[in-house]
Write a protein that holds these residues in place. Structure first.
Motif, PDB file in Angstrom:
ATOM      1  N   PRO A  15      74.351 -10.106  77.036  1.00 27.87           N
ATOM      2  CA  PRO A  15      74.125 -10.550  78.420  1.00 27.87           C
ATOM      3  C   PRO A  15      72.810 -10.006  78.968  1.00 27.87           C
ATOM      4  O   PRO A  15      72.260  -9.023  78.459  1.00 27.87           O
ATOM      5  CB  PRO A  15      75.316  -9.962  79.175  1.00 27.87           C
ATOM      6  CG  PRO A  15      75.683  -8.740  78.400  1.00 27.87           C
ATOM      7  CD  PRO A  15      75.391  -9.056  76.952  1.00 27.87           C
TER       8      PRO A  15
ATOM      9  N   MET B 145      78.339 -14.327  82.432  1.00 30.10           N
ATOM     10  CA  MET B 145      76.953 -13.999  82.767  1.00 30.10           C
ATOM     11  C   MET B 145      76.017 -14.713  81.796  1.00 30.10           C
ATOM     12  O   MET B 145      76.378 -14.974  80.651  1.00 30.10           O
ATOM     13  CB  MET B 145      76.730 -12.488  82.675  1.00 30.10           C
ATOM     14  CG  MET B 145      77.527 -11.681  83.676  1.00 30.10           C
ATOM     15  SD  MET B 145      76.958 -11.923  85.378  1.00 30.10           S
ATOM     16  CE  MET B 145      75.427 -10.983  85.331  1.00 30.10           C
TER      17      MET B 145
ATOM     18  N   THR C  14      76.478  -5.744  74.543  1.00 29.09           N
ATOM     19  CA  THR C  14      76.591  -6.810  73.528  1.00 29.09           C
ATOM     20  C   THR C  14      78.023  -6.960  73.042  1.00 29.09           C
ATOM     21  O   THR C  14      78.704  -5.978  72.723  1.00 29.09           O
ATOM     22  CB  THR C  14      75.679  -6.495  72.328  1.00 29.09           C
ATOM     23  OG1 THR C  14      74.324  -6.409  72.780  1.00 29.09           O
ATOM     24  CG2 THR C  14      75.796  -7.567  71.262  1.00 29.09           C
TER      25      THR C  14
ATOM     26  N   PHE D 174      76.795 -11.908  71.292  1.00 34.10           N
ATOM     27  CA  PHE D 174      76.294 -12.363  72.592  1.00 34.10           C
ATOM     28  C   PHE D 174      75.782 -11.153  73.372  1.00 34.10           C
ATOM     29  O   PHE D 174      76.485 -10.153  73.530  1.00 34.10           O
ATOM     30  CB  PHE D 174      77.415 -13.043  73.377  1.00 34.10           C
ATOM     31  CG  PHE D 174      77.023 -13.442  74.773  1.00 34.10           C
ATOM     32  CD1 PHE D 174      76.193 -14.526  75.002  1.00 34.10           C
ATOM     33  CD2 PHE D 174      77.483 -12.719  75.873  1.00 34.10           C
ATOM     34  CE1 PHE D 174      75.822 -14.887  76.296  1.00 34.10           C
ATOM     35  CE2 PHE D 174      77.126 -13.072  77.161  1.00 34.10           C
ATOM     36  CZ  PHE D 174      76.293 -14.167  77.374  1.00 34.10           C
TER      37      PHE D 174
ATOM     38  N   TYR E 228      75.731 -17.620  88.146  1.00 31.34           N
ATOM     39  CA  TYR E 228      74.642 -16.697  87.859  1.00 31.34           C
ATOM     40  C   TYR E 228      73.625 -17.358  86.935  1.00 31.34           C
ATOM     41  O   TYR E 228      73.979 -18.025  85.966  1.00 31.34           O
ATOM     42  CB  TYR E 228      75.179 -15.420  87.209  1.00 31.34           C
ATOM     43  CG  TYR E 228      76.110 -14.635  88.103  1.00 31.34           C
ATOM     44  CD1 TYR E 228      75.604 -13.824  89.115  1.00 31.34           C
ATOM     45  CD2 TYR E 228      77.491 -14.707  87.931  1.00 31.34           C
ATOM     46  CE1 TYR E 228      76.449 -13.101  89.951  1.00 31.34           C
ATOM     47  CE2 TYR E 228      78.349 -13.992  88.755  1.00 31.34           C
ATOM     48  CZ  TYR E 228      77.826 -13.191  89.766  1.00 31.34           C
ATOM     49  OH  TYR E 228      78.663 -12.486  90.594  1.00 31.34           O
TER      50      TYR E 228
ATOM     51  N   ARG F 162      81.255 -17.440  78.947  1.00 26.09           N
ATOM     52  CA  ARG F 162      80.169 -16.544  79.311  1.00 26.09           C
ATOM     53  C   ARG F 162      80.088 -16.444  80.834  1.00 26.09           C
ATOM     54  O   ARG F 162      79.583 -17.355  81.497  1.00 26.09           O
ATOM     55  CB  ARG F 162      78.841 -17.054  78.759  1.00 26.09           C
ATOM     56  CG  ARG F 162      78.855 -17.316  77.273  1.00 26.09           C
ATOM     57  CD  ARG F 162      77.547 -17.957  76.824  1.00 26.09           C
ATOM     58  NE  ARG F 162      77.691 -18.529  75.506  1.00 26.09           N
ATOM     59  CZ  ARG F 162      78.147 -19.758  75.287  1.00 26.09           C
ATOM     60  NH1 ARG F 162      78.483 -20.534  76.296  1.00 26.09           N
ATOM     61  NH2 ARG F 162      78.258 -20.217  74.051  1.00 26.09           N
TER      62      ARG F 162
ATOM     63  N   GLU G 136      72.777 -15.693  72.504  1.00 27.67           N
ATOM     64  CA  GLU G 136      73.613 -15.657  71.306  1.00 27.67           C
ATOM     65  C   GLU G 136      72.715 -15.543  70.084  1.00 27.67           C
ATOM     66  O   GLU G 136      71.679 -16.217  69.987  1.00 27.67           O
ATOM     67  CB  GLU G 136      74.482 -16.905  71.192  1.00 27.67           C
ATOM     68  CG  GLU G 136      75.697 -16.885  72.099  1.00 27.67           C
ATOM     69  CD  GLU G 136      76.713 -17.965  71.750  1.00 27.67           C
ATOM     70  OE1 GLU G 136      76.812 -18.318  70.550  1.00 27.67           O
ATOM     71  OE2 GLU G 136      77.402 -18.450  72.663  1.00 27.67           O
TER      72      GLU G 136
ATOM     73  N   VAL H  91      69.282 -11.159  86.746  1.00 28.42           N
ATOM     74  CA  VAL H  91      70.129 -12.318  87.042  1.00 28.42           C
ATOM     75  C   VAL H  91      70.086 -12.627  88.527  1.00 28.42           C
ATOM     76  O   VAL H  91      70.075 -11.727  89.367  1.00 28.42           O
ATOM     77  CB  VAL H  91      71.586 -12.047  86.593  1.00 28.42           C
ATOM     78  CG1 VAL H  91      72.510 -13.192  86.996  1.00 28.42           C
ATOM     79  CG2 VAL H  91      71.631 -11.831  85.086  1.00 28.42           C
TER      80      VAL H  91
ATOM     81  N   LEU I  74      67.475  -7.767  78.573  1.00 30.78           N
ATOM     82  CA  LEU I  74      68.835  -7.888  78.037  1.00 30.78           C
ATOM     83  C   LEU I  74      69.575  -6.561  78.133  1.00 30.78           C
ATOM     84  O   LEU I  74      68.989  -5.491  77.944  1.00 30.78           O
ATOM     85  CB  LEU I  74      68.789  -8.342  76.577  1.00 30.78           C
ATOM     86  CG  LEU I  74      68.235  -9.749  76.321  1.00 30.78           C
ATOM     87  CD1 LEU I  74      68.172 -10.027  74.824  1.00 30.78           C
ATOM     88  CD2 LEU I  74      69.083 -10.808  77.031  1.00 30.78           C
TER      89      LEU I  74
ATOM     90  N   GLY J 270      75.708 -18.686  83.690  1.00 33.22           N
ATOM     91  CA  GLY J 270      77.018 -18.179  83.333  1.00 33.22           C
ATOM     92  C   GLY J 270      78.055 -19.263  83.533  1.00 33.22           C
ATOM     93  O   GLY J 270      78.214 -19.793  84.631  1.00 33.22           O
TER      94      GLY J 270
ATOM     95  N   GLY K 249      73.085 -15.071  79.047  1.00 30.63           N
ATOM     96  CA  GLY K 249      72.784 -14.162  77.949  1.00 30.63           C
ATOM     97  C   GLY K 249      72.242 -14.899  76.742  1.00 30.63           C
ATOM     98  O   GLY K 249      71.907 -16.085  76.808  1.00 30.63           O
TER      99      GLY K 249
END
Length: 410
Positions: A10, A85, A136, A8, A29, A83, A89, A16, A131, A79, A87
């Motif tokens: 973020p 936040m 990560t 993952f 978020y 999670r 996967e 954000v 990102l 989020g 992001g």
């Protein structure tokens, strides 16, 4: 071998937005999906004045095209849950991305993660630039090792024997198949374990790639790689045991889950002569191997008998074609002798036919005395420890012609 990475990534804080909606006392978020340049899905409807409106805009799981095999990825634009936040996967087999197959391959988490990030960056540059790659998190790793069995019949018997093995928290899941067995809860947040016959899976994948290769260049490349006779031969009679370790499993052992820290952790162990992937696999499978102690299974080693009968009794039909039908009828009588014994087999068919079959079986190299005692000797001599077959040689997981793949060439 490192067979899969699930991670993952973020978004950067500046990408954000602190939304107006709240979950309890926590802010929600979000990121602007429409600015990321990815395909989106949503519910389309007409408003009160006839205008087109969209609700529930989201990014569905997508199969991202790569050089060989697709990589699964999804943007979570809010989020929530585990999670905190928004992001992305990513899920993929590094071995497949690097070399087009996962029969064997590298164990490096860094190399696997780099090739996954490479394809994401090359496919969606705007998304990737937003990102926070340094943050990560690794959600799961699939660690895979194999045991080579003597023949297909034994391989199927071993799988059937494994379906009944349970020890401690390593419990058979029950939804087993002819060529696979599973342990642990399907949705476990700690670990998962399965065993399967690699050749069956490999040939099914190869056939699927053959069909896809007519319209998909990546599938065509994978098909070319997997069609290598050496590779197909390597998968024969291979029992694959796949252990999945999850984020929570790593945390409980004080193993870092942030990608860059986990890579350093693995490389530190490698400097000490240790293999992190192998150690994860051994930790997950130890209960299962402990359960093998004392377990036995009957081995029916009939391939040589069938081959001898076919060699001796293959006949020519009127059309001039070879037929092994009679040889296989003899083999069925032989198997009946093993299963039911001399008297019961004799009573199940005509005496003339029975003694003709006995004579023809003996003509292929077996003695009448051995056939008369076949059932008893099978019960006493063909019961062997299960561990005799399920032995994993960590030094023989790759052929001598294996070449370590590079991220640059992928």
């Amino acid at each position: 071998m490192l067979d899969r990475i699930h991670m993952f990534i973020p978004f950067l804080p500046e990408a954000v937005t602190n939304g107006t909606k709240c979950q309890g006392d926590d802010p929600l978020y979000t990121v602007d999906l429409e600015s990321l340049g990815v395909p989106l899905a949503g519910q389309i409807f007409y408003g009160s004045e006839g205008q087109v409106e969209v609700e529930d805009l989201r990014h569905p799981w997508e199969c991202l095209s790569t050089g060989f095999t697709p990589m699964a990825f999804k943007i979570f634009h809010q989020g929530m849950g585990k999670r905190l936040m928004p992001g992305v996967e990513l899920k993929a087999s590094p071995a497949k991305l690097l070399q087009g197959h996962n029969v064997f391959g590298p164990t490096s988490i860094r190399k696997g993660a780099e090739v996954m990030l490479k394809w994401l960056a090359g496919s969606y540059g705007t998304l990737f630039s937003r990102l926070d790659v340094a943050a990560t998190q690794v959600y799961a790793l699939d660690c895979t090792y194999s045991s080579r069995l003597p023949d297909e019949r034994t391989a199927l018997q071993v799988i059937q024997a494994l379906t009944n093995v349970t020890n401690g928290h390593t419990k058979s899941r029950g939804d087993n198949y002819q060529t696979s067995a599973y342990w642990g809860a399907k949705e476990s947040r700690l670990k998962r374990l399965k065993a399967y016959l690699k050749h069956t899976e490999f040939e099914n994948q190869l056939e699927e790639l053959r069909r896809q290769s007519r319209r998909d260049l990546s599938a065509a490349r994978s098909f070319k790689v997997m069609s290598d006779p050496r590779l197909r031969d390597w998968t024969r009679f291979l029992l694959r045991m796949e252990a999945t370790v999850m984020h929570r499993w790593l945390e409980r052992r004080s193993i870092p889950t942030r990608l860059i820290d986990l890579c350093e952790y693995q490389e530190t162990l490698a400097g000490e002569g240790r293999c992190f992937i192998q150690e994860c696999w051994q930790a997950v499978t130890k209960d299962l191997f402990a359960a093998f102690e004392g377990l036995t299974m009957r081995v029916i080693d009939d391939e040589k008998v069938l081959a001898a009968l076919i060699t001796k009794h293959t006949r020519l039909t009127k059309s001039g074609k070879k037929s092994d039908s009679y040889a296989r009828n003899l083999f069925r009588t032989y198997r009946s002798l093993k299963e039911y014994g001399w008297d019961e087999t004799m009573n199940s068919m005509s005496r003339t036919g029975f003694y003709r079959h006995i004579a023809d079986i003996c003509a292929a190299g077996l003695s009448k005395a051995a056939l008369q005692k076949l059932r008893d000797s099978d019960r006493t001599n063909n019961v062997v420890p299960l561990l005799r077959f399920v032995q994993v040689d960590f030094g023989a997981q790759r052929p001598d012609w294996y070449v370590e793949p590079s991220v640059e060439a992928a």
